[in-house]
Design a protein around this motif. Sequence first.
Motif, mmCIF file in Angstrom:
data_model
loop_
_atom_site.group_PDB
_atom_site.id
_atom_site.type_symbol
_atom_site.label_atom_id
_atom_site.label_comp_id
_atom_site.label_asym_id
_atom_site.label_seq_id
_atom_site.Cartn_x
_atom_site.Cartn_y
_atom_site.Cartn_z
ATOM 1 N N HIS A 145 0.851 -1.190 0.000
ATOM 2 C CA HIS A 145 0.000 0.000 0.000
ATOM 3 C C HIS A 145 0.890 1.245 0.000
ATOM 4 O O HIS A 145 1.081 1.888 1.025
ATOM 5 C CB HIS A 145 -0.932 -0.009 1.212
ATOM 6 C CG HIS A 145 -1.755 -1.252 1.330
ATOM 7 N ND1 HIS A 145 -1.830 -2.002 2.479
ATOM 8 C CD2 HIS A 145 -2.519 -1.911 0.409
ATOM 9 C CE1 HIS A 145 -2.616 -3.045 2.289
ATOM 10 N NE2 HIS A 145 -3.043 -3.015 1.030
ATOM 11 N N ARG A 146 1.427 1.562 -1.173
ATOM 12 C CA ARG A 146 2.443 2.615 -1.254
ATOM 13 C C ARG A 146 1.907 3.986 -0.875
ATOM 14 O O ARG A 146 2.545 4.725 -0.129
ATOM 15 C CB ARG A 146 3.053 2.640 -2.656
ATOM 16 C CG ARG A 146 3.945 1.428 -2.921
ATOM 17 C CD ARG A 146 3.589 0.727 -4.185
ATOM 18 N NE ARG A 146 4.304 -0.541 -4.302
ATOM 19 C CZ ARG A 146 4.214 -1.325 -5.360
ATOM 20 N NH1 ARG A 146 3.468 -0.979 -6.394
ATOM 21 N NH2 ARG A 146 4.861 -2.471 -5.397
ATOM 22 N N GLN A 147 0.733 4.337 -1.405
ATOM 23 C CA GLN A 147 0.180 5.645 -1.074
ATOM 24 C C GLN A 147 -0.087 5.769 0.421
ATOM 25 O O GLN A 147 0.221 6.779 1.042
ATOM 26 C CB GLN A 147 -1.116 5.891 -1.853
ATOM 27 C CG GLN A 147 -1.719 7.274 -1.621
ATOM 28 C CD GLN A 147 -0.954 8.391 -2.317
ATOM 29 O OE1 GLN A 147 -1.063 8.560 -3.512
ATOM 30 N NE2 GLN A 147 -0.183 9.157 -1.555
ATOM 31 N N THR A 148 -0.629 4.717 0.998
ATOM 32 C CA THR A 148 -0.907 4.731 2.439
ATOM 33 C C THR A 148 0.374 4.892 3.237
ATOM 34 O O THR A 148 0.423 5.670 4.204
ATOM 35 C CB THR A 148 -1.619 3.421 2.860
ATOM 36 O OG1 THR A 148 -2.843 3.306 2.145
ATOM 37 C CG2 THR A 148 -1.899 3.399 4.347
ATOM 38 N N ASN A 151 1.671 8.398 2.912
ATOM 39 C CA ASN A 151 0.837 9.286 3.725
ATOM 40 C C ASN A 151 1.280 9.248 5.183
ATOM 41 O O ASN A 151 1.396 10.289 5.847
ATOM 42 C CB ASN A 151 -0.637 8.863 3.647
ATOM 43 C CG ASN A 151 -1.259 9.071 2.290
ATOM 44 O OD1 ASN A 151 -0.646 9.648 1.397
ATOM 45 N ND2 ASN A 151 -2.484 8.596 2.124
ATOM 46 N N ASP A 184 4.685 7.287 -11.380
ATOM 47 C CA ASP A 184 3.709 6.880 -10.367
ATOM 48 C C ASP A 184 4.088 7.418 -8.993
ATOM 49 O O ASP A 184 3.231 7.883 -8.234
ATOM 50 C CB ASP A 184 3.603 5.351 -10.315
ATOM 51 C CG ASP A 184 2.928 4.767 -11.539
ATOM 52 O OD1 ASP A 184 2.139 5.489 -12.178
ATOM 53 O OD2 ASP A 184 3.199 3.590 -11.862
ATOM 54 N N THR A 187 3.188 10.975 -8.732
ATOM 55 C CA THR A 187 1.755 11.153 -8.499
ATOM 56 C C THR A 187 1.392 10.936 -7.040
ATOM 57 O O THR A 187 0.635 11.728 -6.446
ATOM 58 C CB THR A 187 0.945 10.178 -9.383
ATOM 59 O OG1 THR A 187 1.211 10.445 -10.752
ATOM 60 C CG2 THR A 187 -0.556 10.320 -9.121
ATOM 61 N N TRP A 188 1.925 9.872 -6.442
ATOM 62 C CA TRP A 188 1.644 9.600 -5.026
ATOM 63 C C TRP A 188 2.167 10.728 -4.146
ATOM 64 O O TRP A 188 1.508 11.125 -3.184
ATOM 65 C CB TRP A 188 2.284 8.278 -4.607
ATOM 66 C CG TRP A 188 1.775 7.095 -5.364
ATOM 67 C CD1 TRP A 188 0.500 6.908 -5.857
ATOM 68 C CD2 TRP A 188 2.508 5.928 -5.732
ATOM 69 N NE1 TRP A 188 0.413 5.712 -6.499
ATOM 70 C CE2 TRP A 188 1.617 5.072 -6.453
ATOM 71 C CE3 TRP A 188 3.817 5.503 -5.537
ATOM 72 C CZ2 TRP A 188 2.004 3.842 -6.962
ATOM 73 C CZ3 TRP A 188 4.211 4.262 -6.040
ATOM 74 C CH2 TRP A 188 3.319 3.458 -6.740
#
Length: 229
Positions: A145-148, A151, A184, A187-188
């Motif tokens: 879960h890269r975006q998580t 964050n 990518d 973007t994240w």
Amino acid sequence: MTKQRKLRILYFAFLWLLAIGPGEASAQLQQKPADEYIALMDKPDRVLKVNEVIERLKLKPGDIVADIGSGSGSFSIPMAKAIAPNGILYAVDIDQKMLDYVAERAKKEGVTNLKTVLGEYDDPKLPVKDVDVAFFHRVLHMIEHRQTYLNSTAKYVKPDGRIVVIDKNPEDSPDSWMWLRQSDVDTWMAALSFYPAEKFAVFDDRYFVSYQRPYGNSVLLKKREMKRD
């Protein structure tokens, strides 16, 4: 890419999933057992360019640095030395055995400003919120879960701190299915108001990008000021 090559990549991906098991694959792209991983990470022919990386980052005494996915400490130990005596290096990993190895290695080398942190799959669980540099060396592609995770990491970084990512574009590696496109990652990071501030041409086969918010003493603001002048 030819059809035969695509099938071969899918075949090896399938074997990899069988090897680690479906439960582990869904939780995280797992690394090898600590002893195997340490032997792999410490191979003398492994190209890391540690000194060049530290030089580009301009680490200085007093900085607070988090080495996310610290592994065997290949970057943790030299970075801790670069920010000594009053800087702190947090070596973060999800494997306590890896952290024990890094702690012992630091002790043997007389490094006293390194602290280990047992992170979680979606959160590095750092004990501070004023990190100057959060460093990911070929780690982000191992996180499901890269975006998580990004964050979670951002909340520990000071307003003008940096999140640094070194990873590979899929087209730059034969095992392309496991790597990440820099676009990518951009973007994240943009979702967190972090943008590419500096790109360093240190490696032939991977990108090395420092992301920052346009705040305080960030390189992004300095570039804007230079354009205005």
